[in-house]
Design an enzyme around this catalytic site. Structure first.
Site, PDB file in Angstrom:
ATOM      1  N   GLY A  22       0.799  -1.217   0.000  1.00  0.00           N
ATOM      2  CA  GLY A  22       0.000   0.000   0.000  1.00  0.00           C
ATOM      3  C   GLY A  22       0.833   1.269   0.000  1.00  0.00           C
ATOM      4  O   GLY A  22       0.445   2.286  -0.594  1.00  0.00           O
ATOM      5  N   ASN A  23       2.028   1.237   0.638  1.00  0.00           N
ATOM      6  CA  ASN A  23       2.854   2.439   0.730  1.00  0.00           C
ATOM      7  C   ASN A  23       3.419   2.867  -0.621  1.00  0.00           C
ATOM      8  O   ASN A  23       3.932   3.970  -0.766  1.00  0.00           O
ATOM      9  CB  ASN A  23       3.981   2.248   1.758  1.00  0.00           C
ATOM     10  CG  ASN A  23       4.940   1.121   1.368  1.00  0.00           C
ATOM     11  OD1 ASN A  23       4.578   0.216   0.617  1.00  0.00           O
ATOM     12  ND2 ASN A  23       6.149   1.175   1.881  1.00  0.00           N
ATOM     13  N   LYS A 138     -12.803  -9.346   7.411  1.00  0.00           N
ATOM     14  CA  LYS A 138     -11.943  -8.292   6.851  1.00  0.00           C
ATOM     15  C   LYS A 138     -12.712  -6.960   6.875  1.00  0.00           C
ATOM     16  O   LYS A 138     -13.695  -6.791   6.144  1.00  0.00           O
ATOM     17  CB  LYS A 138     -11.582  -8.675   5.418  1.00  0.00           C
ATOM     18  CG  LYS A 138     -10.848  -7.608   4.637  1.00  0.00           C
ATOM     19  CD  LYS A 138      -9.374  -7.600   4.930  1.00  0.00           C
ATOM     20  CE  LYS A 138      -8.688  -6.444   4.223  1.00  0.00           C
ATOM     21  NZ  LYS A 138      -7.298  -6.290   4.643  1.00  0.00           N
ATOM     22  N   LYS A 226      -3.837  -9.435  -1.288  1.00  0.00           N
ATOM     23  CA  LYS A 226      -3.151  -9.129  -2.548  1.00  0.00           C
ATOM     24  C   LYS A 226      -1.860  -9.912  -2.736  1.00  0.00           C
ATOM     25  O   LYS A 226      -1.463 -10.180  -3.873  1.00  0.00           O
ATOM     26  CB  LYS A 226      -2.923  -7.630  -2.722  1.00  0.00           C
ATOM     27  CG  LYS A 226      -1.810  -7.026  -1.919  1.00  0.00           C
ATOM     28  CD  LYS A 226      -0.714  -6.464  -2.788  1.00  0.00           C
ATOM     29  CE  LYS A 226       0.459  -5.951  -1.980  1.00  0.00           C
ATOM     30  NZ  LYS A 226       0.707  -6.428  -0.643  1.00  0.00           N
ATOM     31  N   LYS A 288       2.050 -12.754   3.802  1.00  0.00           N
ATOM     32  CA  LYS A 288       3.184 -12.595   2.878  1.00  0.00           C
ATOM     33  C   LYS A 288       4.085 -13.826   2.931  1.00  0.00           C
ATOM     34  O   LYS A 288       4.482 -14.370   1.890  1.00  0.00           O
ATOM     35  CB  LYS A 288       4.006 -11.342   3.248  1.00  0.00           C
ATOM     36  CG  LYS A 288       3.243 -10.049   3.047  1.00  0.00           C
ATOM     37  CD  LYS A 288       4.115  -8.812   3.305  1.00  0.00           C
ATOM     38  CE  LYS A 288       3.260  -7.611   3.650  1.00  0.00           C
ATOM     39  NZ  LYS A 288       2.216  -7.272   2.669  1.00  0.00           N
TER      40      LYS A 288
END
Lengths: 326, 326
Positions: A22-23, A138, A226, A288
């Site tokens: 996101g960053n 979520k 994602k 991740k």
């Protein structure tokens, strides 16, 4: 040529799927103006461009949390005058929005290189019987008062949970986060990469779709992780390397404790053991690491987790956490 | 196969670029809920699917007026809490939104046919010196009071015009509508069509971009006519036929007068003469006829204007207005 065609030239570099955190688009302290987002995207794309210049063959995927959150707030705020669109449509919108920004920035930064850059609107198949549909967790969109929450539950059938205390708006919608099974447009993406194009795909984890009883695809209000979707994409395009760019240089053991330790090389069986021991928080480093384990155990050469500004260095083995098979 | 790959199979059918009018997605009397839009898209895609089944090789483009208008209203309504995104970003969002709906519907209706369906986020190049930038006239987004209009002119530098009388909100933003010059992603679209895919591209007339002094692409707040952009797309993919699907069966002379007459066959020099005589209103049939003239004068076989439900019949010569070269 202004808009070069390199179609037909086979590329021989290592194939890397890059998952942008996101960053890369919005910093936590920012509001999310277009100026901020374009500047962040340019910075992220400078890193990606440096990777492309080294001969790597790339596919880019990205998050969409803040963007889809803002769209959800806008739907609510304007619902008396404009019909609110559902989450699945907002996800499709953010693929256009963010894909456009990345595609333009990469084209600008790489225009000497004769590369096509293209965003593919991407549906990701999930199982309509995924257990997450029965127990969604979520959080998405705005916060509500109890009264607003009750109204939305009655009107829309949403699942709304109390997600914080000590606040007049403690309620928030929660949606399922089902496991990604397949990238519907995966073969097109692979084909374009085979021919040397840079492809942006599966933004925001992809537009979640299920197969209904007739065999038709139908969108569902859900959010696919994602990085997990990026991993399925990496398999679909037969990537050699899955590179997750996030906000830390490398994965850590005992995070935040006196014996905190950087992990530089990690075999997948060890990663799995650390995951079970709770070293990697769910909703953050956990998915991740899970995605990386899956990638290398399904035949990928290696997966790397590092920070946005160190992508190329990490590919060159200088920084980051490298995860390899068993 | 669940998601078939037909990549590598050369298609030999006539190539048609289909430009869908606004009524393909939202009917004038509708609000624009997702249910309405999905139903309309299914109807439009049933027509497109019937064309594909006859062996035509197709590219789809579409308008986005109501959708981008709704997004613009939502930006305004929520501007105190969410940073409003500019028109160029809203256009990119609608390509994702509408492309997704069309892509999914076509895939569902054609899944026996082994066709890939894909939406390409598309930038369309315009000239930064296009005269329209100095004299914008295309109205977009919400209506304003005089006070609101003055504030937006001061804050954002927008051009705002009084577009209606007898109303407390008579002011509206106007943006340029420059001529489309090139489809930035045109070669990728052509390549995918060459390989038998159905491609959705240049939605809403494309995302308008200019080349800045450094040779970089930059988005601009403008609206490109979707039929004109569709024509440039048709040239880029070397289409044989440019098919505009709108809300009338065919083009008319003396529209609404006692001597109104359907035009069934029209040579481009006659079309140009009628255009000069004012038979085809600007902002409506005018740009459609202009786009058709340009297509056939640039080597296209024929251009057709007909209603959404008669696309296949018109291709078979039974209805519609067919425009051919000189």
């Amino acid at each position: 040529m202004l808009f070069p065609s390199n179609l037909g030239v086979l590329v021989m570099g290592k194939r890397v799927v890059i998952a942008l955190g996101g960053n890369a688009i919005k910093q936590p302290e920012e509001e999310g103006t277009v100026e901020e987002q374009l500047r962040n995207v340019d910075t992220a794309c400078a890193q990606i461009a440096s990777i492309v210049r080294k001969g790597y063959d790339i596919v880019v995927t990205h998050g969409n949390g803040p963007q889809v959150g803002n769209l959800a707030i806008q739907q609510e705020q304007s619902k008396e005058i404009v019909p609110p669109q559902p989450l699945v449509i907002l996800g499709a919108m953010t693929q256009g929005q963010i894909g456009y920004m990345i595609q333009q920035s990469l084209r600008n930064q790489l225009r000497g290189l004769n590369k096509n850059v293209v965003t593919i609107i991407t549906q990701v198949l999930v199982d309509k019987n995924d257990p997450d549909f029965l127990d969604p967790h979520k959080p998405v969109g705005p916060f509500y008062t109890e009264e607003e929450a009750e109204k939305l539950i009655a009107e829309k059938g949403w699942t709304i949970r109390k997600v914080r205390n000590h606040d007049e708006r403690p309620w928030r919608r929660v949606v399922p986060s089902p496991e990604p099974l397949d990238i519907v447009e995966g073969k097109i993406v692979k084909h374009l990469v085979d021919l040397g194009s840079i492809v942006i795909a599966s933004g925001g984890g992809g537009i979640p779709v299920v197969l209904d009883e007739n065999g038709d695809l139908r969108g569902v209000d859900a959010v696919i992780d994602k990085d997990k979707a990026g991993e399925v994409l990496a398999e679909a395009v037969e990537a050699d390397i899955f590179l997750i760019l996030t906000d830390v240089d490398c994965v850590k053991l005992n995070l935040g404790k006196p014996d905190e330790k950087n992990l530089r090389e990690l075999r997948s069986f060890m990663a799995r053991a650390y995951l079970k021991e709770g070293h990697f928080p769910p909703g953050s480093m956990g998915p991740k690491v899970e995605a990386c384990i899956r990638f290398v155990e399904h035949g990928g050469e290696k997966a790397i987790i590092t920070s946005l500004d160190k992508g190329l260095e990490a590919l060159e083995g200088k920084v980051g956490t490298v995860i390899t098979g068993s």
